[in-house]
Design a protein around this motif. Structure first.
Motif, PDB file in Angstrom:
ATOM      1  N   PHE A  30       1.100  -2.373  -7.257  1.00  0.00           N
ATOM      2  CA  PHE A  30       1.793  -1.121  -6.983  1.00  0.00           C
ATOM      3  C   PHE A  30       0.927   0.088  -7.322  1.00  0.00           C
ATOM      4  O   PHE A  30       1.387   1.068  -7.901  1.00  0.00           O
ATOM      5  CB  PHE A  30       3.121  -1.070  -7.735  1.00  0.00           C
ATOM      6  N   GLY A  31      -0.361  -0.008  -6.979  1.00  0.00           N
ATOM      7  CA  GLY A  31      -1.282   1.096  -7.189  1.00  0.00           C
ATOM      8  C   GLY A  31      -2.039   1.038  -8.509  1.00  0.00           C
ATOM      9  O   GLY A  31      -2.870   1.893  -8.779  1.00  0.00           O
ATOM     10  N   PHE A  46       4.733 -13.605  -8.460  1.00  0.00           N
ATOM     11  CA  PHE A  46       5.339 -13.444  -9.780  1.00  0.00           C
ATOM     12  C   PHE A  46       5.249 -11.991 -10.232  1.00  0.00           C
ATOM     13  O   PHE A  46       6.235 -11.408 -10.690  1.00  0.00           O
ATOM     14  CB  PHE A  46       4.658 -14.372 -10.793  1.00  0.00           C
ATOM     15  N   LEU A  47       4.055 -11.400 -10.115  1.00  0.00           N
ATOM     16  CA  LEU A  47       3.877 -10.001 -10.530  1.00  0.00           C
ATOM     17  C   LEU A  47       4.700  -9.055  -9.668  1.00  0.00           C
ATOM     18  O   LEU A  47       5.223  -8.053 -10.161  1.00  0.00           O
ATOM     19  CB  LEU A  47       2.399  -9.615 -10.494  1.00  0.00           C
ATOM     20  N   ASP A  48       4.825  -9.355  -8.382  1.00  0.00           N
ATOM     21  CA  ASP A  48       5.646  -8.532  -7.494  1.00  0.00           C
ATOM     22  C   ASP A  48       7.093  -8.516  -7.979  1.00  0.00           C
ATOM     23  O   ASP A  48       7.734  -7.457  -8.015  1.00  0.00           O
ATOM     24  CB  ASP A  48       5.544  -9.051  -6.063  1.00  0.00           C
ATOM     25  N   ALA A  56       7.011   0.033  -7.995  1.00  0.00           N
ATOM     26  CA  ALA A  56       6.848   0.256  -6.557  1.00  0.00           C
ATOM     27  C   ALA A  56       7.074   1.710  -6.171  1.00  0.00           C
ATOM     28  O   ALA A  56       7.933   2.398  -6.734  1.00  0.00           O
ATOM     29  CB  ALA A  56       7.801  -0.636  -5.774  1.00  0.00           C
ATOM     30  N   THR A  57       6.256   2.159  -5.219  1.00  0.00           N
ATOM     31  CA  THR A  57       6.410   3.490  -4.630  1.00  0.00           C
ATOM     32  C   THR A  57       6.287   3.326  -3.118  1.00  0.00           C
ATOM     33  O   THR A  57       5.889   2.272  -2.629  1.00  0.00           O
ATOM     34  CB  THR A  57       5.317   4.456  -5.126  1.00  0.00           C
ATOM     35  N   ALA A  58       6.584   4.365  -2.383  1.00  0.00           N
ATOM     36  CA  ALA A  58       6.435   4.308  -0.934  1.00  0.00           C
ATOM     37  C   ALA A  58       4.970   4.076  -0.548  1.00  0.00           C
ATOM     38  O   ALA A  58       4.671   3.368   0.419  1.00  0.00           O
ATOM     39  CB  ALA A  58       6.950   5.592  -0.302  1.00  0.00           C
ATOM     40  N   GLU A  59       4.067   4.643  -1.322  1.00  0.00           N
ATOM     41  CA  GLU A  59       2.636   4.490  -1.039  1.00  0.00           C
ATOM     42  C   GLU A  59       2.114   3.115  -1.449  1.00  0.00           C
ATOM     43  O   GLU A  59       1.188   2.601  -0.840  1.00  0.00           O
ATOM     44  CB  GLU A  59       1.862   5.584  -1.779  1.00  0.00           C
ATOM     45  N   SER A  73       3.889  -3.003  -2.922  1.00  0.00           N
ATOM     46  CA  SER A  73       3.777  -4.407  -3.281  1.00  0.00           C
ATOM     47  C   SER A  73       2.535  -4.686  -4.143  1.00  0.00           C
ATOM     48  O   SER A  73       1.727  -3.793  -4.384  1.00  0.00           O
ATOM     49  CB  SER A  73       3.714  -5.274  -2.024  1.00  0.00           C
ATOM     50  N   VAL A  74       2.432  -5.938  -4.557  1.00  0.00           N
ATOM     51  CA  VAL A  74       1.253  -6.418  -5.284  1.00  0.00           C
ATOM     52  C   VAL A  74       0.388  -7.173  -4.284  1.00  0.00           C
ATOM     53  O   VAL A  74       0.888  -8.016  -3.532  1.00  0.00           O
ATOM     54  CB  VAL A  74       1.658  -7.366  -6.441  1.00  0.00           C
TER      55      VAL A  74
END
Length: 70
Positions: free
Chosen positions: A6-7, A50-52, A59-62, A65-66
């Motif tokens: 997620f960034g 798992f991390l997701d 999570a953000t729009a940008e 996901s992982v």
């Protein structure tokens, strides 16, 4: 294994039979993240999913996901 969670960049390593999560530090060194625990019996191919599930609050729009980074 390296992932973009997620960034956020994370590195996951198998050490003494356990999965250990690291994040890059501001000083160019990495630091161990003790608040993210991955079950030792999880296979490497299962870590991204798992991390997701575990970190979905990040999570953000940008960054929705992982993903594994090669």
């Amino acid at each position: 294994m390296k992932v973009n969670a997620f960034g956020r960049r994370l590195t996951i390593q198998r050490i003494d039979g356990s999965w250990v999560v690291f994040a890059p530090g501001n000083d160019g060194k990495r630091r161990r993240l003790t608040d993210i625990l991955i079950p030792a019996d999880l296979g490497e191919e299962e870590i991204v999913g798992f991390l997701d599930d575990l970190l979905h609050e990040w999570a953000t729009a940008e960054h929705p996901s992982v993903v594994e980074v090669k």
